[in-house]
Design a protein around this motif. Structure first.
Motif, mmCIF file in Angstrom:
data_model
loop_
_atom_site.group_PDB
_atom_site.id
_atom_site.type_symbol
_atom_site.label_atom_id
_atom_site.label_comp_id
_atom_site.label_asym_id
_atom_site.label_seq_id
_atom_site.Cartn_x
_atom_site.Cartn_y
_atom_site.Cartn_z
ATOM 1 N N GLU A 297 35.047 19.290 -5.523
ATOM 2 C CA GLU A 297 36.393 19.381 -5.217
ATOM 3 C C GLU A 297 37.157 20.254 -6.357
ATOM 4 N N ALA A 298 37.075 20.033 -7.481
ATOM 5 C CA ALA A 298 37.344 20.681 -8.745
ATOM 6 C C ALA A 298 36.858 22.135 -8.785
ATOM 7 N N GLU A 299 35.621 22.398 -8.225
ATOM 8 C CA GLU A 299 35.066 23.565 -8.057
ATOM 9 C C GLU A 299 35.903 24.601 -6.914
ATOM 10 N N GLU A 300 36.093 23.692 -5.835
ATOM 11 C CA GLU A 300 36.624 24.545 -4.643
ATOM 12 C C GLU A 300 38.309 24.903 -5.078
ATOM 13 N N MET A 301 38.907 24.025 -6.011
ATOM 14 C CA MET A 301 40.027 24.244 -6.186
ATOM 15 C C MET A 301 40.179 25.446 -7.216
ATOM 16 N N LEU A 302 39.174 25.635 -8.028
ATOM 17 C CA LEU A 302 38.961 26.794 -9.093
ATOM 18 C C LEU A 302 38.913 27.950 -8.277
ATOM 19 N N ALA A 303 38.005 27.732 -7.187
ATOM 20 C CA ALA A 303 37.944 28.971 -6.225
ATOM 21 C C ALA A 303 39.227 29.426 -5.552
ATOM 22 N N GLY B 207 45.411 17.967 -11.624
ATOM 23 C CA GLY B 207 45.197 19.392 -11.360
ATOM 24 C C GLY B 207 45.976 20.012 -9.985
ATOM 25 N N LYS B 208 45.793 19.074 -8.851
ATOM 26 C CA LYS B 208 46.164 19.416 -7.631
ATOM 27 C C LYS B 208 48.039 19.632 -7.509
ATOM 28 N N PHE B 209 48.300 18.587 -8.437
ATOM 29 C CA PHE B 209 49.654 18.599 -8.355
ATOM 30 C C PHE B 209 50.235 19.778 -9.204
ATOM 31 N N TYR B 210 49.493 20.283 -9.992
ATOM 32 C CA TYR B 210 50.266 21.717 -10.836
ATOM 33 C C TYR B 210 49.605 22.750 -9.940
ATOM 34 N N LYS B 211 48.463 22.745 -9.236
ATOM 35 C CA LYS B 211 48.225 23.880 -8.470
ATOM 36 C C LYS B 211 49.458 24.030 -7.268
ATOM 37 N N ASN B 212 49.779 22.882 -6.558
ATOM 38 C CA ASN B 212 50.544 23.000 -5.698
ATOM 39 C C ASN B 212 52.070 23.204 -5.940
ATOM 40 N N ASN B 213 52.093 23.195 -7.335
ATOM 41 C CA ASN B 213 53.582 23.899 -7.912
ATOM 42 C C ASN B 213 53.539 24.970 -8.368
ATOM 43 N N GLY B 214 52.172 25.697 -8.199
ATOM 44 C CA GLY B 214 52.178 27.189 -8.755
ATOM 45 C C GLY B 214 51.812 27.275 -10.170
ATOM 46 N N LYS B 215 51.542 26.112 -10.990
ATOM 47 C CA LYS B 215 51.237 25.987 -12.294
ATOM 48 C C LYS B 215 49.641 26.610 -12.373
ATOM 49 N N PHE B 216 49.166 27.436 -11.961
ATOM 50 C CA PHE B 216 47.548 27.664 -11.750
ATOM 51 C C PHE B 216 46.875 27.480 -13.378
ATOM 52 N N ASP B 217 47.684 28.070 -14.437
ATOM 53 C CA ASP B 217 47.077 28.033 -15.654
ATOM 54 C C ASP B 217 46.649 26.769 -15.981
ATOM 55 N N ALA C 33 46.687 23.814 -14.142
ATOM 56 C CA ALA C 33 45.870 23.142 -13.005
ATOM 57 C C ALA C 33 44.250 23.587 -13.421
ATOM 58 N N GLN C 34 44.173 24.789 -13.794
ATOM 59 C CA GLN C 34 42.517 25.080 -13.857
ATOM 60 C C GLN C 34 41.743 24.350 -15.170
ATOM 61 N N ARG C 35 42.841 24.038 -16.150
ATOM 62 C CA ARG C 35 42.425 23.263 -17.277
ATOM 63 C C ARG C 35 41.878 21.918 -16.832
ATOM 64 N N TYR C 36 42.552 21.305 -15.954
ATOM 65 C CA TYR C 36 42.450 19.982 -15.536
ATOM 66 C C TYR C 36 41.072 20.090 -14.503
ATOM 67 N N PHE C 37 40.947 20.925 -13.682
ATOM 68 C CA PHE C 37 39.771 21.170 -12.835
ATOM 69 C C PHE C 37 38.730 21.430 -13.793
ATOM 70 N N THR C 38 38.723 22.108 -14.891
ATOM 71 C CA THR C 38 37.619 22.576 -15.772
ATOM 72 C C THR C 38 37.034 21.401 -16.346
#
Length: 360
Positions: A285-291, A254-264, A266-271
Motif C-alpha cells: 500500500e505504501a508503494e502504491e501511495m508513493l506511485a 502518510g495517507k492523511f498528509y497525502k490527502n491534504n496535499g502535503k506530498f513531501d 507523506a512520502q517520508r512516512y510511506f518510505t
C-alpha cells in the motif's frame, strides 16, 4: 506544707492514670485469654485489641496484637488477622519474627485470591465484606518484595489488574517479576503475560507508538531468553502482528498528509514503512501511495521519480538545505524537519523565502 500537698496532687494526676491504663491492659488481656479458651474467638480478639489500646509497654502491645491475630485466625476472619499483622510489621519490627509475620500475610492474600471474604457479623455469615486480595498482596509485597513468596504474588497481582482493566499496573508487576526474580519460573510466565498485555495495548493504539515498541522489546527479550519455549511460535506471530500495527499507523499518517496535499511529508512516512517494515501487508500500500504521489508530481510538471523499496537515505537527499536529518535510536533516523536557522529555497524559482509558522 501547702506546696508539698500540691506536689503530691500533681504526681497523682500524672502517674495514677498511667498505672490504671497498664492495669486495664493486663485485665483486658486476661479476659481475652479466658474468652479464647471458651472458643469465643472474635470476642477474645476484641479484648486483646483493647489491651493493645490501653497498654504503654511495647512488649505488652506486641503480645496483645499477636494474640488478637491468633484469635481472628481461629475465627476465620483473615482480613482482620492481616490488619493485626500489619500493625506488627509497621510498628514493631525489632520485637517480632518478621519473616513469619510477612509469610503469614502472603498466606492470607492467597486465601483471598482463592475466594475467601470476611463476614460482617458472626451471626450473619452470608453477608460478606469486600474483596481485599489486591490490597493485601500490595502490602505484603511492599513489606518484602524479594521474599520467596513475592514472584507468585506479583504474577497474581498482574493478572488481577488485567481483569480489572488496569494494564499499566499489570505491566508494572510483570516487569518487576522479571527484574527482581529473573531465573524463577514465574518470570517466564510474567514475560508471556507482559507480552500479551503490551499486545492488547498496541491493538488499542496510542499517539506515539510507545506501546507497540515496548511490545516488540518484550517479544525479543522472551525469544532471546527462551528460544525453545513452546510459546515461542505465539510470540513470533504476535510480534509480526505488532509490526503490522506499527506499519499501518505510519501508513495512515502518510495517507492523511497525502490527502491534504502535503506530498513531501507523506512520502517520508510511506518510505519509512517500506524501509523499516518490509514484510508487513502495509508495504504494498505504501508503494502504491508513493506511485500516486509520483503521478501528482508529474501532473504539476515536477520531476520526482522515487523507486520502489527506496531507502530513507535515498528518499531524503542530504543536499536538501531546508531540512535536517537527525539520527535516532539504533540505526533509525528521525523524520526530517525544516531547519529554522536557514531560509527555505524554492527550487522552481531559486528565491529565498522567510520561514513562517505554517512551514515549521
Amino acid at each position: 506544707m501547702r506546696l508539698k500537698f500540691l506536689c503530691l496532687s500533681l504526681c497523682a494526676v500524672l502517674f495514677f492514670p498511667l498505672a490504671a491504663d497498664e492495669k486495664g491492659a493486663l485485665e483486658a488481656f486476661s479476659t481475652g485469654r479466658e474468652l479464647e479458651n471458651q472458643r469465643k474467638f472474635l470476642s477474645a480478639a476484641d479484648s486483646y485489641l483493647e489491651s493493645d489500646v490501653q497498654a504503654d509497654d511495647p512488649v505488652q502491645k506486641v503480645n496483645a496484637l499477636i494474640s488478637a491475630a491468633r484469635a481472628y485466625r481461629k475465627g476465620r476472619k483473615y482480613g482482620a488477622e492481616f490488619d493485626c499483622l500489619q500493625k506488627l510489621a509497621l510498628g514493631h519490627v525489632t520485637r517480632i519474627n518478621y519473616y513469619e509475620v510477612i509469610k503469614r500475610q502472603f498466606e492470607i492474600a492467597d486465601l483471598f485470591f482463592r475466594g475467601h471474604r470476611d463476614y460482617y457479623l458472626s451471626w450473619l455469615p452470608f453477608i460478606k465484606k469486600d474483596d481485599r486480595t489486591i490490597e493485601i498482596y500490595e502490602a505484603a509485597l511492599k513489606n518484602a518484595p524479594c521474599s520467596a513468596e513475592a514472584p507468585e504474588a506479583m504474577l497474581r497481582l498482574g493478572r488481577l489488574y488485567l481483569d480489572n482493566d488496569d494494564p499499566d499496573q499489570a505491566i508494572r508487576h510483570f516487569s518487576t517479576v522479571i527484574k527482581l526474580h529473573p531465573d524463577s519460573e514465574q518470570a517466564r510466565y510474567a514475560a508471556l503475560e507482559l507480552s500479551n498485555a503490551l499486545l492488547l495495548l498496541s491493538r488499542r493504539g496510542d499517539g506515539d507508538g510507545k506501546n507497540a515498541q515496548q511490545a516488540i522489546e518484550a517479544f525479543d527479550a522472551f525469544l532471546a531468553k527462551h528460544p525453545d519455549d513452546p510459546k515461542s511460535e505465539w510470540v513470533k506471530r504476535s510480534r509480526d502482528e505488532v509490526y503490522n500495527i506499527m506499519a499501518e499507523r505510519l501508513c495512515s499518517i502518510g495517507k492523511f498528509y497525502k490527502n491534504n496535499g502535503k506530498f513531501d511529508v507523506a512520502q517520508r512516512y510511506f518510505t519509512s514503512v517500506i524501509k523499516d517494515y518490509p514484510q508487513t501487508s502495509s508495504t504494498s500500500e505504501a508503494e502504491e501511495m508513493l506511485a500516486e504521489i509520483n503521478e501528482e508530481y508529474k501532473i504539476k510538471g515536477v520531476e520526482w521519480t522515487p523507486e520502489k523499496r527506496v531507502f530513507r537515505e535515498q528518499a531524503f537527499p542530504r543536499e536538501n538545505a531546508d531540512t535536517l536529518h537527525v539520527p535516532g535510536a539504533g540505526s533509525r533516523w528521525l523524520l526530517p524537519i525544516k531547519d529554522a536557522r536557514e531560509g527555505r529555497i524554492d527550487r522552481n524559482t531559486n528565491q529565498e523565502e522567510s520561514i513562517t509558522d505554517d512551514m515549521l
